[in-house]
Write a protein that holds these residues in place. Structure first.
Motif, PDB file in Angstrom:
ATOM      1  N   GLY A 203       0.805  -1.221   0.000  1.00 24.83           N
ATOM      2  CA  GLY A 203       0.000   0.000   0.000  1.00 24.83           C
ATOM      3  C   GLY A 203       0.832   1.262   0.000  1.00 24.83           C
ATOM      4  O   GLY A 203       0.370   2.312   0.439  1.00 24.83           O
ATOM      5  N   THR A 204       2.067   1.165  -0.510  1.00 27.37           N
ATOM      6  CA  THR A 204       2.943   2.333  -0.563  1.00 27.37           C
ATOM      7  C   THR A 204       3.836   2.258  -1.800  1.00 27.37           C
ATOM      8  O   THR A 204       4.132   1.162  -2.283  1.00 27.37           O
ATOM      9  N   ASP A 205       4.259   3.407  -2.300  1.00 22.97           N
ATOM     10  CA  ASP A 205       5.196   3.437  -3.419  1.00 22.97           C
ATOM     11  C   ASP A 205       6.601   3.842  -2.959  1.00 22.97           C
ATOM     12  O   ASP A 205       7.480   4.078  -3.759  1.00 22.97           O
ATOM     13  N   ILE A 206       6.819   3.917  -1.656  1.00 23.83           N
ATOM     14  CA  ILE A 206       8.128   4.261  -1.102  1.00 23.83           C
ATOM     15  C   ILE A 206       8.863   2.964  -0.757  1.00 23.83           C
ATOM     16  O   ILE A 206       8.495   2.271   0.210  1.00 23.83           O
ATOM     17  N   GLU A 207       9.843   2.609  -1.573  1.00 24.95           N
ATOM     18  CA  GLU A 207      10.625   1.378  -1.396  1.00 24.95           C
ATOM     19  C   GLU A 207       9.754   0.151  -1.132  1.00 24.95           C
ATOM     20  O   GLU A 207      10.004  -0.615  -0.193  1.00 24.95           O
ATOM     21  N   PRO A 208       8.721  -0.075  -1.947  1.00 32.89           N
ATOM     22  CA  PRO A 208       7.794  -1.168  -1.639  1.00 32.89           C
ATOM     23  C   PRO A 208       8.442  -2.550  -1.653  1.00 32.89           C
ATOM     24  O   PRO A 208       8.151  -3.371  -0.784  1.00 32.89           O
ATOM     25  N   LEU A 209       9.335  -2.836  -2.617  1.00 35.60           N
ATOM     26  CA  LEU A 209       9.915  -4.170  -2.687  1.00 35.60           C
ATOM     27  C   LEU A 209      10.840  -4.434  -1.506  1.00 35.60           C
ATOM     28  O   LEU A 209      10.797  -5.517  -0.900  1.00 35.60           O
ATOM     29  N   LYS A 210      11.639  -3.461  -1.141  1.00 34.87           N
ATOM     30  CA  LYS A 210      12.531  -3.612   0.016  1.00 34.87           C
ATOM     31  C   LYS A 210      11.713  -3.861   1.281  1.00 34.87           C
ATOM     32  O   LYS A 210      12.015  -4.761   2.075  1.00 34.87           O
ATOM     33  N   LYS A 211      10.634  -3.094   1.471  1.00 37.70           N
ATOM     34  CA  LYS A 211       9.779  -3.258   2.656  1.00 37.70           C
ATOM     35  C   LYS A 211       9.059  -4.598   2.625  1.00 37.70           C
ATOM     36  O   LYS A 211       8.932  -5.272   3.645  1.00 37.70           O
ATOM     37  N   TRP A 212       8.559  -4.978   1.432  1.00 37.18           N
ATOM     38  CA  TRP A 212       7.835  -6.241   1.314  1.00 37.18           C
ATOM     39  C   TRP A 212       8.749  -7.408   1.690  1.00 37.18           C
ATOM     40  O   TRP A 212       8.371  -8.276   2.475  1.00 37.18           O
ATOM     41  N   LYS A 213       9.959  -7.430   1.097  1.00 38.37           N
ATOM     42  CA  LYS A 213      10.880  -8.542   1.352  1.00 38.37           C
ATOM     43  C   LYS A 213      11.265  -8.625   2.820  1.00 38.37           C
ATOM     44  O   LYS A 213      11.278  -9.708   3.406  1.00 38.37           O
TER      45      LYS A 213
END
Length: 196
Positions: free
Chosen positions: A149-159
């Motif tokens: 639900g964010t476009d700020i470093e989404p992949l880094k946060k998701w992982k």
């Protein structure tokens, strides 16, 4: 029963670290929740479904969808419910090995769910639009943005969030997460309430 609850929770997991497990809330709060429900379903979920079918009579003969929250603690569950309500969160991730372990069907396109806050209050109705099985290392930035639900470093946060969560869960069975572990990636759309 505990395993089924954990399994259902993992299907709906959104993100972030564990901070306050629902079982640690104490009996007073749990009793309060129980008195606000009817047949195990919070009245707000029934009311939301009734509002939905009044505007969409083609669904009037269908059963009320399951209702549940994302994540396993109050802060994250409430935050993710709000992100779903605003349309920022449009995906959820589960661990494929759990579906195998519990011999459960994968989510399917068209399935509806009532998303609630941590205390079971209905916030939105969603419908699955896509279901994929993807290795952890191949999750895309675009998908991570939908889930987080964010476009700020989404992949880094998701992982980071999902690795830590799956690691904690797998530890109970003596297993460890890997970059190859399969993720059930579900994309959904909010169908109720309608945006103004």
């Amino acid at each position: 029963m505990r395993h089924i609850s954990i399994f259902l929770f993992l299907i709906l997991v959104g993100c972030k670290n564990e901070t306050k497990n629902k079982t640690e809330m104490g009996t007073d709060n749990q009793s309060e929740i129980t008195t606000e429900t009817e047949n195990g379903i919070d009245q707000s979920a029934s009311e939301m479904w009734n509002d939905f079918i009044q505007s969409n009579p083609e669904f009037k003969n269908g059963e009320i969808p399951e209702s549940d929250f994302f994540h396993n603690n109050e802060v994250d569950a409430n935050r993710l419910a709000e992100l779903t309500l605003t349309g920022k969160k449009r995906a959820s991730s589960g661990l494929y090995s759990l579906y195998e372990q519990y011999n459960a069907d994968l989510p399917s396109v068209g399935t509806k769910q009532i998303v609630t806050d941590f205390n079971g209050k209905a916030k939105a109705i969603i419908e699955n639009v896509s279901v994929d099985t993807i290795p952890f290392k191949k999750i895309s930035k675009e998908y991570a943005e939908l889930d987080m639900g964010t476009d700020i470093e989404p992949l880094k946060k998701w992982k980071k969030a999902h690795w830590e969560f799956f690691e904690n869960f797998l530890k109970e069975s003596g297993k460890k997460p890997t970059e190859e572990m399969l993720i059930v990636a579900v994309e959904f759309k909010k169908i109720w309430p309608k945006d103004e």
